[in-house]
Design a protein around this motif. Structure first.
Motif, PDB file in Angstrom:
ATOM      1  N   TYR A 132     -96.278   4.601 103.947  1.00 32.28           N
ATOM      2  CA  TYR A 132     -95.866   5.192 105.219  1.00 32.28           C
ATOM      3  C   TYR A 132     -94.489   5.835 105.094  1.00 32.28           C
ATOM      4  CZ  TYR A 132     -99.772   2.318 106.519  1.00 32.28           C
ATOM      5  OH  TYR A 132    -101.026   1.768 106.558  1.00 32.28           O
ATOM      6  N   PHE A 133     -94.329   6.957 105.779  1.00 32.22           N
ATOM      7  CA  PHE A 133     -93.097   7.716 105.761  1.00 32.22           C
ATOM      8  C   PHE A 133     -92.599   7.811 107.207  1.00 32.22           C
ATOM      9  CE2 PHE A 133     -95.404   8.634 102.018  1.00 32.22           C
ATOM     10  CZ  PHE A 133     -94.451   8.799 101.024  1.00 32.22           C
ATOM     11  N   VAL A 134     -91.349   7.388 107.416  1.00 28.83           N
ATOM     12  CA  VAL A 134     -90.847   7.256 108.780  1.00 28.83           C
ATOM     13  C   VAL A 134     -89.548   8.031 108.920  1.00 28.83           C
ATOM     14  CG1 VAL A 134     -90.546   5.634 110.676  1.00 28.83           C
ATOM     15  CG2 VAL A 134     -91.756   4.890 108.619  1.00 28.83           C
ATOM     16  N   GLY A 135     -89.533   8.990 109.860  1.00 27.70           N
ATOM     17  CA  GLY A 135     -88.385   9.853 110.066  1.00 27.70           C
ATOM     18  C   GLY A 135     -87.423   9.286 111.083  1.00 27.70           C
ATOM     19  N   ASN A 136     -86.154   9.200 110.696  1.00 23.63           N
ATOM     20  CA  ASN A 136     -85.106   8.598 111.521  1.00 23.63           C
ATOM     21  C   ASN A 136     -84.038   9.655 111.822  1.00 23.63           C
ATOM     22  OD1 ASN A 136     -83.690   6.579 112.874  1.00 23.63           O
ATOM     23  ND2 ASN A 136     -83.623   5.189 111.122  1.00 23.63           N
ATOM     24  N   LEU A 137     -82.938   9.227 112.423  1.00 17.23           N
ATOM     25  CA  LEU A 137     -81.849  10.128 112.796  1.00 17.23           C
ATOM     26  C   LEU A 137     -81.166  10.752 111.581  1.00 17.23           C
ATOM     27  CD1 LEU A 137     -80.192  11.163 115.272  1.00 17.23           C
ATOM     28  CD2 LEU A 137     -78.654   9.218 114.897  1.00 17.23           C
ATOM     29  N   GLY A 138     -81.161  10.039 110.459  1.00 19.06           N
ATOM     30  CA  GLY A 138     -80.494  10.528 109.257  1.00 19.06           C
ATOM     31  C   GLY A 138     -79.084   9.987 109.123  1.00 19.06           C
ATOM     32  N   LEU A 139     -78.436  10.372 108.044  1.00 17.07           N
ATOM     33  CA  LEU A 139     -77.086   9.872 107.745  1.00 17.07           C
ATOM     34  C   LEU A 139     -75.989  10.873 108.086  1.00 17.07           C
ATOM     35  CD1 LEU A 139     -77.810   8.145 104.313  1.00 17.07           C
ATOM     36  CD2 LEU A 139     -77.478   7.042 106.537  1.00 17.07           C
ATOM     37  N   ASN A 140     -76.347  12.112 108.391  1.00 13.04           N
ATOM     38  CA  ASN A 140     -75.366  13.147 108.697  1.00 13.04           C
ATOM     39  C   ASN A 140     -75.060  13.121 110.196  1.00 13.04           C
ATOM     40  OD1 ASN A 140     -73.680  15.339 108.484  1.00 13.04           O
ATOM     41  ND2 ASN A 140     -75.332  16.841 108.354  1.00 13.04           N
ATOM     42  N   THR A 141     -74.471  12.021 110.642  1.00 12.18           N
ATOM     43  CA  THR A 141     -74.222  11.779 112.056  1.00 12.18           C
ATOM     44  C   THR A 141     -72.939  10.975 112.215  1.00 12.18           C
ATOM     45  OG1 THR A 141     -75.073  10.667 114.045  1.00 12.18           O
ATOM     46  CG2 THR A 141     -75.740   9.761 111.925  1.00 12.18           C
ATOM     47  N   LYS A 142     -72.309  11.113 113.356  1.00 10.80           N
ATOM     48  CA  LYS A 142     -71.094  10.332 113.618  1.00 10.80           C
ATOM     49  C   LYS A 142     -71.416   8.872 113.923  1.00 10.80           C
ATOM     50  CE  LYS A 142     -70.887  11.378 118.602  1.00 10.80           C
ATOM     51  NZ  LYS A 142     -70.112  12.038 119.674  1.00 10.80           N
ATOM     52  N   PHE A 143     -72.673   8.592 114.207  1.00 11.32           N
ATOM     53  CA  PHE A 143     -73.074   7.221 114.527  1.00 11.32           C
ATOM     54  C   PHE A 143     -73.392   6.479 113.228  1.00 11.32           C
ATOM     55  CE2 PHE A 143     -74.563   9.845 118.169  1.00 11.32           C
ATOM     56  CZ  PHE A 143     -73.617   9.412 119.085  1.00 11.32           C
ATOM     57  N   LYS A 144     -72.683   5.390 112.974  1.00 12.56           N
ATOM     58  CA  LYS A 144     -72.800   4.672 111.703  1.00 12.56           C
ATOM     59  C   LYS A 144     -73.245   3.233 111.941  1.00 12.56           C
ATOM     60  CE  LYS A 144     -71.004   8.337 109.742  1.00 12.56           C
ATOM     61  NZ  LYS A 144     -71.880   9.289 108.999  1.00 12.56           N
ATOM     62  N   THR A 145     -73.956   2.692 110.956  1.00 13.61           N
ATOM     63  CA  THR A 145     -74.414   1.311 111.053  1.00 13.61           C
ATOM     64  C   THR A 145     -74.026   0.480 109.833  1.00 13.61           C
ATOM     65  OG1 THR A 145     -76.551   1.890 110.067  1.00 13.61           O
ATOM     66  CG2 THR A 145     -76.402   1.958 112.476  1.00 13.61           C
ATOM     67  N   ALA A 146     -73.675   1.123 108.734  1.00 16.24           N
ATOM     68  CA  ALA A 146     -73.390   0.397 107.487  1.00 16.24           C
ATOM     69  C   ALA A 146     -71.928  -0.052 107.423  1.00 16.24           C
ATOM     70  CB  ALA A 146     -73.727   1.282 106.290  1.00 16.24           C
ATOM     71  N   HIS A 147     -71.658  -0.946 106.480  1.00 17.21           N
ATOM     72  CA  HIS A 147     -70.295  -1.391 106.160  1.00 17.21           C
ATOM     73  C   HIS A 147     -69.572  -1.948 107.389  1.00 17.21           C
ATOM     74  CE1 HIS A 147     -71.068   0.630 102.410  1.00 17.21           C
ATOM     75  NE2 HIS A 147     -71.170   1.814 103.008  1.00 17.21           N
ATOM     76  N   GLY A 148     -70.272  -2.788 108.132  1.00 14.75           N
ATOM     77  CA  GLY A 148     -69.658  -3.470 109.260  1.00 14.75           C
ATOM     78  C   GLY A 148     -69.576  -2.654 110.533  1.00 14.75           C
ATOM     79  N   LYS A 149     -70.029  -1.416 110.497  1.00 14.68           N
ATOM     80  CA  LYS A 149     -70.017  -0.589 111.700  1.00 14.68           C
ATOM     81  C   LYS A 149     -71.223  -0.919 112.562  1.00 14.68           C
ATOM     82  CE  LYS A 149     -67.423   3.181 109.551  1.00 14.68           C
ATOM     83  NZ  LYS A 149     -66.186   2.891 110.306  1.00 14.68           N
ATOM     84  N   GLN A 150     -71.209  -0.431 113.798  1.00 16.24           N
ATOM     85  CA  GLN A 150     -72.284  -0.763 114.728  1.00 16.24           C
ATOM     86  C   GLN A 150     -72.601   0.430 115.613  1.00 16.24           C
ATOM     87  OE1 GLN A 150     -71.911  -4.606 116.656  1.00 16.24           O
ATOM     88  NE2 GLN A 150     -73.010  -3.905 118.464  1.00 16.24           N
ATOM     89  N   PHE A 151     -73.879   0.614 115.895  1.00 16.37           N
ATOM     90  CA  PHE A 151     -74.336   1.668 116.798  1.00 16.37           C
ATOM     91  C   PHE A 151     -75.286   1.024 117.802  1.00 16.37           C
ATOM     92  CE2 PHE A 151     -77.130   5.709 117.149  1.00 16.37           C
ATOM     93  CZ  PHE A 151     -76.489   6.067 118.327  1.00 16.37           C
ATOM     94  N   SER A 152     -74.851   0.944 119.057  1.00 17.20           N
ATOM     95  CA  SER A 152     -75.603   0.235 120.088  1.00 17.20           C
ATOM     96  C   SER A 152     -75.783   1.102 121.313  1.00 17.20           C
ATOM     97  CB  SER A 152     -74.879  -1.065 120.493  1.00 17.20           C
ATOM     98  OG  SER A 152     -74.812  -1.973 119.428  1.00 17.20           O
ATOM     99  N   ILE A 153     -76.721   0.708 122.148  1.00 15.96           N
ATOM    100  CA  ILE A 153     -76.931   1.358 123.432  1.00 15.96           C
ATOM    101  C   ILE A 153     -77.041   0.296 124.517  1.00 15.96           C
ATOM    102  CG2 ILE A 153     -79.455   1.435 123.150  1.00 15.96           C
ATOM    103  CD1 ILE A 153     -79.433   4.090 124.674  1.00 15.96           C
ATOM    104  N   TYR A 154     -76.392   0.564 125.639  1.00 13.74           N
ATOM    105  CA  TYR A 154     -76.495  -0.266 126.834  1.00 13.74           C
ATOM    106  C   TYR A 154     -76.918   0.647 127.983  1.00 13.74           C
ATOM    107  CZ  TYR A 154     -73.781  -3.807 124.305  1.00 13.74           C
ATOM    108  OH  TYR A 154     -73.337  -4.730 123.389  1.00 13.74           O
TER     109      TYR A 154
END
Length: 384
Positions: free
Chosen positions: A173-195
């Motif tokens: 299976y191949f799953v398309g996501n937002l990608g890495l070329n974005t200001k929103f980061k999740t790696a290295h202790g960063k967080q991207f959340s929605i409320y």
């Protein structure tokens, strides 16, 4: 071939009759006629429909994914399983055989697939702020399946496609996501959340994107945009400095943050799910060029006529929220799968590129058709 059209969007209020899906029957001479009573009455705002004979009675049944509740993104409506009576009349059987599909997972894309090779059709769905979710078919009942490797896969998913890329007899299976070329980061202790909640008690839902800055959870949007959405923040924070120094819980009431919708993205990169053949998956990050922008569709085509199909990716996303520049860095890409890895095919060899805000790619006979939002289609002719 007949035509089923999913109705969706947020231009009309929730429950409006314009969200009723449509079924057009092909007379066989190229003319389509809209059916009157073939579909159940439903005003769910959807996006994707896939077909399969999930009850093994010789006709095609349907899964219709619930995409959004208008003005309540990303809250999700229910999805539907529609059973064909053999005469082209469909009944909603979701409550009878798939109650898990009625829970809060919005669906941007889905596939019918026998992921566990047990001879029946299961369902895999993806959506935004949701994990990759498998619904296993057991004796005609669909239940959400907990698969350890897919547990922490909350993303902003756009599409899922299936193909046995490693030629081992099971579907990958191949799953398309937002990608890495974005200001929103999740790696290295960063967080991207929605409320999401009605933070200013004005009767409409507000969206707060949040990230970590110097170890503190803060809004991703600045004071200007945040106060335009929640005007009372101007009274609470009279300067940009005071807003910048405040954490999320100081800006918004903790009870409002806890009482609404909340999700945290685990990663934003697009992935290849390698089916291990025993009902489990191994997640592989797709190559860097596949991460330049959101991936909205995949296709599998033998470009170089060597008997093996290459992976094609398309994407971009022009309509974005006000403080984010549009995602337009992708011109599509082609990859060969060799020795367990994906190798990019240069443009000079593949001849494959896209021109705009691309949504779908579809091989038809000896052509590749690409659809773009608010622009003409791209059409490629495959070489002999």
């Amino acid at each position: 071939m007949d035509l089923y059209v999913v109705s969706g969007g947020a231009s009309y209020p929730s429950g409006d009759k314009m969200y009723q899906d449509r079924l057009y029957l092909n007379s066989g001479n190229g003319k389509f006629k809209k059916t009157i009573n073939a579909l159940p009455k439903s005003t769910i705002s959807g996006q994707d429909v896939v077909a399969s004979d999930f009850d093994n009675d010789g006709d095609l049944d349907l899964f219709v994914g619930g995409r959004i509740i208008p003005d309540k993104y990303p809250f999700a409506p229910k999805s539907q399983l529609l059973r064909n009576d053999g005469k082209g009349v469909f009944t909603d059987v979701t409550f009878d055989i798939a109650t898990d599909l009625m829970k809060d997972h919005n669906v941007s894309s889905a596939v019918f697939t026998d992921y566990d090779n047990d001879g029946d059709q299961d369902i895999i769905t993806v959506g935004q702020w949701t994990p990759i979710q498998v619904y296993e078919n057991t004796n005609g009942q669909f239940k959400a399946k907990s698969i350890p490797s897919l547990k922490n896969t909350v993303g902003l998913w756009f599409t899922i496609n299936q193909f046995d890329i490693d030629d081992d007899g099971d579907m990958d299976y191949f799953v398309g996501n937002l990608g890495l070329n974005t200001k929103f980061k999740t790696a290295h202790g960063k967080q991207f959340s929605i409320y999401v909640n009605d933070f200013d008690n004005n009767g409409s839902f507000d969206i707060v994107l949040a990230a970590k800055y110097k170890g503190k959870l803060v809004p991703s949007r600045g004071k200007q945009c945040s106060s335009e959405q929640v005007p009372s923040l101007n009274q609470k924070f009279t300067s940009y400095k005071s807003f910048a120094n405040a954490g999320l819980k100081a800006i918004f009431k903790p009870s409002k943050l806890a009482g609404g919708f909340h999700a945290k993205a685990n990663f934003t990169y697009s992935v290849f799910l390698e089916n291990k053949g025993d009902g489990t998956f191994e997640i592989h990050q797709l190559p860097l060029k596949a991460q330049f922008a959101p991936i909205t569709d995949f296709a599998f085509v033998d470009l170089d006529k060597d008997g093996k199909k290459e992976l094609l990716t398309v994407g971009d996303l022009y309509p974005v929220e006000v403080e984010t520049v549009r995602y337009d860095a992708s011109y599509g890409a082609a990859f060969k799968f060799q020795d367990g890895t994906f190798q990019e095919m240069p443009l000079s060899k593949s001849g494959f590129s896209t021109t705009g805000d691309t949504r779908n790619v579809l091989p038809i006979a000896d052509k590749i058709i690409i659809t773009n939002n608010n622009a003409p289609m791209d059409v490629f002719q495959l070489k002999e």
